[in-house]
Design an enzyme around this catalytic site. Structure first.
Site, PDB file in Angstrom:
ATOM      1  N   GLU A   1     110.571 109.038  52.254  1.00 30.04           N
ATOM      2  CA  GLU A   1     110.290 107.988  53.228  1.00 30.04           C
ATOM      3  C   GLU A   1     108.790 107.850  53.419  1.00 30.04           C
ATOM      4  OE1 GLU A   1     112.443 107.121  57.372  1.00 30.04           O
ATOM      5  OE2 GLU A   1     110.932 108.685  57.534  1.00 30.04           O
TER       6      GLU A   1
ATOM      7  N   TYR B   1     107.481  99.601  55.884  1.00 31.20           N
ATOM      8  CA  TYR B   1     108.392 100.749  55.769  1.00 31.20           C
ATOM      9  C   TYR B   1     109.036 100.744  54.394  1.00 31.20           C
ATOM     10  CZ  TYR B   1     112.372 103.834  56.566  1.00 31.20           C
ATOM     11  OH  TYR B   1     113.285 104.848  56.476  1.00 31.20           O
TER      12      TYR B   1
END
Lengths: 413, 291
Positions: free
Chosen positions: A204, A119
């Site tokens: 993101e 992530y």
């Protein structure tokens, strides 16, 4: 402003963040055509909506239980998946019960087996008022259950960006090898440059995948842009998708009103975002259901307030309207009254209106509204207003139901 | 006594010749605030509303001895105006302008760290010590001088709290709208500290809303410094749909954080009195004070 995954991936590609080959389609045939050109053994078909949780989502009235992200083994399966997604409502944990209509799908090479899912995000950390990188070795769907101490938050300064030391900490956090560290360095620089030059508020990548060949690739892409800075980025403004707005929201935006459609039957018209939120709270806490959030910014023009009234009253689901305005500064209560009188002159208002006016020119405004007729009731304060609006909505709801029932029963005789 | 501003505060208006600047400077003057001049590049040397206009903040401060400024400059130039005020060394800057790009404010925050200036806002209704000094856009006529400090992230809801504290005959010492943007100047915690030191303030009403962690940081402050005066909190937006920006740039429940219920829980856990509905703000404070 949110943009779609396919738009974010086009940006990624143009700034050097590795993505898989893919293309967007708005019909099943186009989707098949994109798949044919991609030269892949397998494909992923992904519904393009401005909400996450697509894999876990469900389509309304669908034959299958499958969500908004599907793997296809043939071009025909791509076509079929697209067919089942397009023009249908996808409800995910993030869309709310009303869901979103899918207007486009993204067809992408299937990544195959993955070794790891990481992530990586860049955002503005409100607590420190600085830019920050968030990195976690556990990405994908797992990210939300990762314990916070396994997530690295690294503040960044503008215009310096990422230091060598900072990069080393992220590489360490993500357990990347030397070659992958080089790729990560390029990705982070690209993210930082884009973020600061285009006024992003979030970039993101979840997951940032490491495949079996040890290649690092962005499998998903989320970019949010700062609404307040779009005035200086015409190229980003072009990425706006008006079809993502609910009925009324586009119209409201054109008149400079903050409007959000909700599921209930009590229309709200308030001035100021805080008071608007509080009005929703006051209604909900005594068992009512607001039909919308509407914040009329302080204005002197009657016309804008008139548009606001029309917007709320044109919602067929509205059984009563609560007007809650605290006049002050530029916003005067008589502007509200004048707008309402104009609306009533254009077409007589039948929906019960509960009006609470306080602050600048409140009494003058109430006198002007004296002759509005039986639809209008005044309230002394917020508590009284919420109570009256909830009661009159219930009364009208029952009356409408009774009318319908009598008609049905009457026709049976 | 009061917080941050009083009858001796000398105020410059940045953007004084604009529509908003003109309107609110007139309002401030009529209420007795010491407006001492304005800034509008290119119009230096002229007079507006009887006040001297200067080309730059540096000049305005050195010529008038002002110690506060209020900003009504359009958002594209607003951050520059704040930087100018910081560079001129002014003590208090109030920025009313809304919808300033967030990255501009990130830069402003860095500049503030190494300065002697305090910033209220942006996207703030301003600050008022009733009867002495009003900087910003708050309607002075609804205030009544008294003993409650009011702190808020939102404008019109502040007025609701003012009306309710007035109805309970408590009145207000100073009201501060810290601003509704995600990145802004003084925080709830900063202001709470000021109110706790002010002898005139006997209790503080804190009006939060969804998004960010301003309320949680205020709770941290209360937990560590254990202030003696009662604090009443209301957090707007318990029923706001997640992921939607509710009018204010900062009012959004994001990444599962910033929800009103969570904020209320944290605030209650450190002894802050909770007004569970916006209609109970005044009565909750009256009850807290009578204990």
């Amino acid at each position: 402003m949110h943009i779609h995954e396919y738009q974010a991936k086009q940006i990624f590609k143009s700034i050097g963040i590795p993505v898989l080959a893919g293309g967007v389609a708005s019909s099943a045939d186009d989707a098949a055509e994109v798949a044919r050109k991609l030269d892949a053994g397998r494909w992923v078909v992904k519904a393009q909506i401005h909400a996450g949780g697509r894999f876990l989502g469900k389509f309304e009235n669908a034959r299958t239980d499958q969500g908004g992200v599907r793997v296809a083994k043939s071009v025909d399966e791509v076509r079929e998946a697209a067919q089942e997604m397009l023009h249908r409502v996808l409800v995910t944990p993030q869309t709310g019960p009303t869901g979103r209509v899918v207007h486009r799908v993204y067809v992408e090479q299937y990544a195959g087996d993955l070794q790891r899912e990481l992530y990586l995000a860049m955002l503005i950390d409100r607590q420190t008022s600085r830019l920050a990188i968030i990195a976690s070795a556990a990405g994908g769907e797992k990210v939300e259950s990762v314990s916070p101490d396994l997530i690295l938050k690294l503040p960044l300064d503008i215009p310096q960006g990422i230091s060598q030391d900072g990069l080393a900490r992220i590489v360490d956090q993500l357990s990347l090898d030397g070659e992958q560290a080089g790729v990560l360095d390029r990705i982070l620089r690209a993210m930082f440059d884009f973020f600061t030059s285009k006024d992003a508020s979030l970039i993101e990548i979840n997951p940032l995948a490491v495949d079996v060949g040890q290649n690092v690739v962005a499998l998903d892409a989320t970019i949010t842009l700062d609404d307040n800075a779009l005035f200086r980025h015409a190229d980003m403004e072009k990425l706006r998708d008006p079809s993502e707005l609910q009925v009324g929201e586009l119209e409201a935006a054109q008149h400079g009103l903050n409007y959000i459609k909700l599921d209930g039957n009590i229309g709200c018209l308030t001035s100021g975002a805080g008071l608007s939120l509080a009005t929703l709270d006051a209604i909900k806490l005594i068992g009512g259901e607001p039909a919308n959030f509407l914040d009329v910014p302080p204005v002197a023009e009657v016309e804008r307030v008139r548009q606001a009234f029309k917007l709320v009253l044109s919602d067929p689901g509205v059984d009563s309207v609560l007007v809650n305005v605290f006049g002050g500064g530029i916003m005067r209560c008589d502007t509200i009254a004048d707008a309402l009188i104009m609306v009533n002159r254009d077409s007589r208002v039948e929906t019960p209106l509960v009006v609470r006016l306080a602050g600048t020119n409140a009494n003058f405004a109430k006198r002007r509204l004296q002759d509005m007729g039986p639809a209008l009731t005044f309230a002394d304060n917020l508590a009284d207003a919420a109570d009256k609006a909830v009661r009159s909505a219930r009364k009208r709801e029952t009356a409408v139901r009774r009318k319908w029932w009598e008609r049905v029963m009457g026709s049976q005789r | 006594m009061a917080v941050l501003v009083d009858k001796n505060t000398r105020v410059i208006c940045q953007g004084i010749t604009g529509k908003q600047g003109t309107f609110f400077t007139e309002q401030a003057l009529s209420g007795g605030t010491q407006m001492v001049g304005g800034v509008r590049p290119g119009k230096g040397g002229k007079k507006h509303l009887g006040l001297p206009v200067f080309d730059s903040m540096d000049e305005a401060v050195s010529r008038t001895g002002a110690d506060a400024s209020v900003i009504f400059v359009p958002r594209a130039q607003a951050a520059t105006a704040i930087h100018e005020a910081i560079d001129a060394g002014i003590g208090l800057i109030v920025c009313v302008t809304e919808r300033i790009p967030v990255l501009d404010m990130v830069g402003v925050k860095r500049a503030l760290e190494n300065s002697s200036s305090r910033l209220i806002g942006p996207n703030s209704p301003g600050i008022i010590t009733p009867g002495e000094c009003c900087i910003g856009i708050m309607p002075q006529e609804i205030f009544q001088r008294g003993k409650i400090g009011i702190l808020s992230r939102t404008g019109t809801l502040t007025y609701e709290a003012v009306a309710q504290t007035t109805a309970h005959d408590l009145g207000q010492s100073t009201c501060i709208g810290v601003g509704a943007d995600p990145v802004h100047g003084l925080s709830f915690a900063d202001c709470l500290e000021l109110f706790m030191r002010d002898p005139e303030t006997e209790g503080v009403v804190l009006i939060g809303e969804i998004g960010g962690s301003e309320e949680e940081d205020a709770a941290d402050y209360v937990r560590t410094s254990k202030p003696a005066k009662p604090i009443v909190a209301y957090v707007a937006g318990r029923f706001a749909p997640p992921g939607r920006r509710m009018g204010h740039a900062g009012a959004i429940v994001q990444h599962g954080t910033g929800a009103a219920d969570e904020k209320l829980e944290v605030l209650a856990s450190c002894g802050i009195h909770i007004a569970d509905s916006p209609i109970n703000i005044g009565s909750t404070m009256a009850k807290a004070l009578s204990r």
